[in-house]
Design a protein around this motif. Sequence first.
Motif, PDB file in Angstrom:
ATOM      1  N   THR A 180       0.832  -1.203   0.000  1.00 24.59           N
ATOM      2  CA  THR A 180       0.000   0.000   0.000  1.00 24.59           C
ATOM      3  C   THR A 180       0.868   1.255   0.000  1.00 24.59           C
ATOM      4  O   THR A 180       0.652   2.177  -0.796  1.00 24.59           O
ATOM      5  CB  THR A 180      -0.909   0.015   1.246  1.00 24.59           C
ATOM      6  N   ILE A 181       1.844   1.281   0.895  1.00 29.78           N
ATOM      7  CA  ILE A 181       2.748   2.434   0.962  1.00 29.78           C
ATOM      8  C   ILE A 181       3.585   2.529  -0.310  1.00 29.78           C
ATOM      9  O   ILE A 181       3.803   3.622  -0.854  1.00 29.78           O
ATOM     10  CB  ILE A 181       3.661   2.330   2.201  1.00 29.78           C
ATOM     11  N   GLY A 182       4.055   1.377  -0.790  1.00 34.97           N
ATOM     12  CA  GLY A 182       4.832   1.370  -2.023  1.00 34.97           C
ATOM     13  C   GLY A 182       4.033   1.901  -3.194  1.00 34.97           C
ATOM     14  O   GLY A 182       4.563   2.613  -4.055  1.00 34.97           O
ATOM     15  N   ASN A 183       2.766   1.574  -3.237  1.00 31.92           N
ATOM     16  CA  ASN A 183       1.885   2.064  -4.297  1.00 31.92           C
ATOM     17  C   ASN A 183       1.858   3.585  -4.326  1.00 31.92           C
ATOM     18  O   ASN A 183       1.975   4.204  -5.387  1.00 31.92           O
ATOM     19  CB  ASN A 183       0.479   1.492  -4.082  1.00 31.92           C
ATOM     20  N   VAL A 184       1.732   4.190  -3.155  1.00 33.54           N
ATOM     21  CA  VAL A 184       1.683   5.651  -3.070  1.00 33.54           C
ATOM     22  C   VAL A 184       3.003   6.273  -3.522  1.00 33.54           C
ATOM     23  O   VAL A 184       3.022   7.279  -4.237  1.00 33.54           O
ATOM     24  CB  VAL A 184       1.349   6.091  -1.627  1.00 33.54           C
ATOM     25  N   LEU A 185       4.119   5.660  -3.122  1.00 33.74           N
ATOM     26  CA  LEU A 185       5.425   6.263  -3.361  1.00 33.74           C
ATOM     27  C   LEU A 185       5.990   5.998  -4.757  1.00 33.74           C
ATOM     28  O   LEU A 185       6.721   6.839  -5.302  1.00 33.74           O
ATOM     29  CB  LEU A 185       6.425   5.749  -2.316  1.00 33.74           C
ATOM     30  N   VAL A 186       5.657   4.858  -5.352  1.00 32.83           N
ATOM     31  CA  VAL A 186       6.343   4.434  -6.572  1.00 32.83           C
ATOM     32  C   VAL A 186       5.589   4.785  -7.853  1.00 32.83           C
ATOM     33  O   VAL A 186       6.202   5.201  -8.847  1.00 32.83           O
ATOM     34  CB  VAL A 186       6.619   2.912  -6.524  1.00 32.83           C
ATOM     35  N   LEU A 187       4.274   4.633  -7.868  1.00 29.91           N
ATOM     36  CA  LEU A 187       3.518   4.770  -9.115  1.00 29.91           C
ATOM     37  C   LEU A 187       3.758   6.107  -9.810  1.00 29.91           C
ATOM     38  O   LEU A 187       4.069   6.165 -11.001  1.00 29.91           O
ATOM     39  CB  LEU A 187       2.016   4.597  -8.864  1.00 29.91           C
ATOM     40  N   GLY A 188       3.578   7.192  -9.060  1.00 34.06           N
ATOM     41  CA  GLY A 188       3.719   8.517  -9.656  1.00 34.06           C
ATOM     42  C   GLY A 188       5.112   8.786 -10.176  1.00 34.06           C
ATOM     43  O   GLY A 188       5.292   9.352 -11.264  1.00 34.06           O
ATOM     44  N   ALA A 189       6.124   8.365  -9.420  1.00 35.18           N
ATOM     45  CA  ALA A 189       7.507   8.576  -9.839  1.00 35.18           C
ATOM     46  C   ALA A 189       7.812   7.795 -11.110  1.00 35.18           C
ATOM     47  O   ALA A 189       8.442   8.315 -12.041  1.00 35.18           O
ATOM     48  CB  ALA A 189       8.459   8.162  -8.717  1.00 35.18           C
ATOM     49  N   ALA A 190       7.369   6.516 -11.160  1.00 30.37           N
ATOM     50  CA  ALA A 190       7.595   5.703 -12.359  1.00 30.37           C
ATOM     51  C   ALA A 190       6.859   6.286 -13.555  1.00 30.37           C
ATOM     52  O   ALA A 190       7.368   6.267 -14.692  1.00 30.37           O
ATOM     53  CB  ALA A 190       7.143   4.268 -12.104  1.00 30.37           C
ATOM     54  N   MET A 191       5.696   6.824 -13.311  1.00 31.59           N
ATOM     55  CA  MET A 191       4.909   7.408 -14.398  1.00 31.59           C
ATOM     56  C   MET A 191       5.600   8.643 -14.969  1.00 31.59           C
ATOM     57  O   MET A 191       5.747   8.778 -16.188  1.00 31.59           O
ATOM     58  CB  MET A 191       3.518   7.771 -13.879  1.00 31.59           C
ATOM     59  N   ASP A 192       6.029   9.552 -14.112  1.00 34.14           N
ATOM     60  CA  ASP A 192       6.705  10.760 -14.587  1.00 34.14           C
ATOM     61  C   ASP A 192       8.014  10.440 -15.290  1.00 34.14           C
ATOM     62  O   ASP A 192       8.367  11.073 -16.296  1.00 34.14           O
ATOM     63  CB  ASP A 192       6.967  11.715 -13.415  1.00 34.14           C
ATOM     64  N   LEU A 193       8.750   9.452 -14.776  1.00 39.92           N
ATOM     65  CA  LEU A 193      10.009   9.049 -15.411  1.00 39.92           C
ATOM     66  C   LEU A 193       9.753   8.531 -16.823  1.00 39.92           C
ATOM     67  O   LEU A 193      10.468   8.886 -17.765  1.00 39.92           O
ATOM     68  CB  LEU A 193      10.705   7.980 -14.570  1.00 39.92           C
ATOM     69  N   THR A 194       8.739   7.712 -16.980  1.00 43.32           N
ATOM     70  CA  THR A 194       8.410   7.162 -18.297  1.00 43.32           C
ATOM     71  C   THR A 194       7.923   8.251 -19.244  1.00 43.32           C
ATOM     72  O   THR A 194       8.293   8.275 -20.428  1.00 43.32           O
ATOM     73  CB  THR A 194       7.353   6.059 -18.167  1.00 43.32           C
ATOM     74  N   LEU A 195       7.096   9.158 -18.733  1.00 44.49           N
ATOM     75  CA  LEU A 195       6.623  10.267 -19.567  1.00 44.49           C
ATOM     76  C   LEU A 195       7.781  11.131 -20.051  1.00 44.49           C
ATOM     77  O   LEU A 195       7.723  11.725 -21.130  1.00 44.49           O
ATOM     78  CB  LEU A 195       5.627  11.129 -18.782  1.00 44.49           C
TER      79      LEU A 195
END
Length: 217
Positions: free
Chosen positions: A86-101
Motif C-alpha cells: 500500500t505504501i509502495g503504491n503511493v510512493l512508486v507509481l507517480g515517480a515511475a509514471m513521470d520518469l516514463t513520460l
Amino acid sequence: MAVTYTPARFADALARRLGQLLAGLVLYGSSMALMLRASLGANPWDVLHQGLTRHLGLSVGAWVTIMGAFVLLLWIPLRQRPGVGTIGNVLVLGAAMDLTLGVVEAPTGWPARILLLAGGIVLNGLATGLYIGARLGPGPRDGLMTGLHRRTGRSLRLIRTGIELVVLLVGILLGGTFGIGTVAYALAIGPLAQFFLRWCTVPTVGATGVREAARKG
C-alpha cells in the motif's frame, strides 16, 4: 495455497515478494504513462489526474502520488490497515509514471497510437498481477473499494463501478482525456489481471510454517 517453509525458504519467498511488488509497481506506473502518451483516452483515475494537472499545475505523476495519499487517509474511518504494498503504491507509481513520460515521446499516426495504447493496457494487466500477486497489501484505491464493501455490505462490483464513474466524471469536467482508450481499459483490465494473477501469485506461508521458521531462526 499455503505451504510450510524452512527459514531459508521463508526469506527467499519474502525477497521474491518484495522484488515482485517493486517490479509490479514500476511497470504499473510506466503502463499508465504509455496509455497517456497514446492520447486515446486514459483510465478513469488518470483522467482525474490529467484534469487536476490542467487546473492546478504539478505533473500527472505528482497527482497520482497526492491522490493515492488522500485515498489512503479515507482508510482511517473504514479501519483498513495498509501493508508494505500500500505504501509502495503511493510512493512508486507517480515517480515511475513521470520518469516514463519523460523518456517516451507521443507517437504520430493512428497505428502507432493504437499499438502504444494496447501495449500499455497489456502491461498494466501484467503489473496488476505482479503487485497484487505479491500479497503485500492492496493499493489505496483497491483498499477503499474493499473497505466500503466491508462497511456497507454492497457488492464489490457495484462499489468499484460507482467509484470509477465518479472519478471519471470529475476528471472529464476538469478537462481530462476521455476516449476509446478509457473504454478499452475498462473492458480489458479485469480479464488481463485475472490471467496474469494465475502466474504471478506467490503462495502464502501457512501459520505452521511461520511459527516453525521463527522458532528455527
